[in-house]
Enzyme design. Structure first.
Site, PDB file in Angstrom:
ATOM      1  N   GLY A  17     -70.579  76.258  53.872  1.00 30.20           N
ATOM      2  CA  GLY A  17     -71.404  75.541  54.826  1.00 30.20           C
ATOM      3  C   GLY A  17     -72.529  76.414  55.356  1.00 30.20           C
ATOM      4  O   GLY A  17     -72.475  77.647  55.294  1.00 30.20           O
ATOM      5  N   CYS A  18     -73.558  75.767  55.878  1.00 30.14           N
ATOM      6  CA  CYS A  18     -74.728  76.507  56.374  1.00 30.14           C
ATOM      7  C   CYS A  18     -74.385  77.349  57.601  1.00 30.14           C
ATOM      8  O   CYS A  18     -74.652  78.557  57.644  1.00 30.14           O
ATOM      9  CB  CYS A  18     -75.871  75.548  56.657  1.00 30.14           C
ATOM     10  SG  CYS A  18     -75.444  74.136  57.702  1.00 30.14           S
TER      11      CYS A  18
END
Length: 316
Positions: A135-136
């Site tokens: 995930g970012c």
């Protein structure tokens, strides 16, 4: 002798990350984009929606079996969370040799999949054909915490702020510029999926509080770290420099980085290193572009790694 290009397709290409992937693929000398799946854009020319692509390819609306039947060497899934499974099942059944990279959270906890944050996990890559992109927010947190992982005296507290592109293209409060104007929107303040992801990957509990801001792209992650023993700012700065000395996409800076300076770039800046009295607490700030190092750039790093190419091919 002419070398055949490696064929690649994207599923879920309407979103912001899909557009960035198309640009990176177009810049890659060894990749040929052979299909781009999007229900909403079906029939339209890809070149009309992507500055970097100049071919005649058109978007198609493809179900899981149709994607598998395309028989591409590489497939990237850029779908919302919870939507990947039918495509994975179809490719597993019909094209198990396909290199499959999933950008959603769906397989980040599956030990059969390689978790691809190259700066931290490339040494564990063992030829897996199934890769889960981090995930970012999770990327920013892990890169900010890892150099002090063994010194932690308690859970890191992570205050994250993302531009609204991180909320995707499906209309919601979190990507509505009118609601975000002059605003900062907190959400999922405990048990966010990236909190669970980072806790699992680092093996320590992490506390994460995400917020959406009015800017379009870029994440600022401010991380509060309690230490077992006092360390000076110089010692901490040196740890980060040493840990990332050979990582061209990670820049250690002296001052706290600004998200406006990282937007549109491929890497990460980490800095700020501010000590509390007593030197047993430090605050570290990391910034990255959520659409690039938080998604598309990282997927391209993982693709290059899996295919034995220079990890930064097409990234620069």
């Amino acid at each position: 002798m002419t070398v055949q290009p490696t064929t690649i397709g994207i599923v879920g290409a309407r979103g912001h990350t899909g557009a960035e992937l198309i640009k990176l693929i177009a810049a890659h000398p060894q990749l040929q984009l052979v299909f781009v799946s999007s229900r909403e854009l079906a029939g339209q020319r890809v070149a009309e929606h992507s500055d970097g692509y100049e071919g005649e390819l058109r978007y198609e609306s493809l179900d899981a079996d149709a994607v598998a039947a395309k028989a591409a060497d590489v497939v990237i899934l850029a779908l919302p969370n919870g939507k990947a499974e039918p495509f994975v099942a179809a490719i597993d059944a019909n094209r198990p040799q396909t290199l499959l990279i999933d950008l959603s959270a769906d397989y980040r906890f599956d030990p059969a999949w390689y978790y691809g944050l190259p700066e931290l996990t490339r040494h564990t890559y063992a030829g897996q054909r199934r890769i889960s992109n981090p995930g970012c927010y999770a990327t920013a947190m892990q890169l900010a915490i890892t150099p002090l992982r063994e010194q932690l005296a308690g859970p890191p507290q992570c205050f994250g702020v993302s531009g609204y592109s991180g909320a995707g293209t499906t209309p919601s409060d979190k990507n509505n510029p009118a609601l975000l104007a002059d605003n900062l929107m907190p959400y999922a303040l405990t048990n966010h999926m990236h909190e669970r992801e980072v806790s699992a990957q680092l093996g320590v509990p992490v506390e994460f509080m995400p917020h959406v801001a009015p800017h379009f792209r870029g994440i600022t992650m401010t991380v509060n770290l309690w230490l077992q023993q006092p360390l000076t700012r110089e010692q901490i700065h040196a740890r980060y420099l040493e840990r990332y000395a050979h990582e061209p996409l990670i820049e250690i800076v002296d001052e706290a980085p600004w998200v406006s300076r990282i937007a549109g770039t491929q890497g990460v800046q980490i800095g700020g290193f501010t000590m509390a009295p007593g030197n047993k607490r430090v605050v570290v700030v990391a910034t990255l572009d959520n659409l690039l190092k938080g998604a598309a750039t990282q997927a391209m790093q993982n693709l290059n790694l899996a295919l034995g190419w220079d990890e930064l091919t097409a990234i620069g």
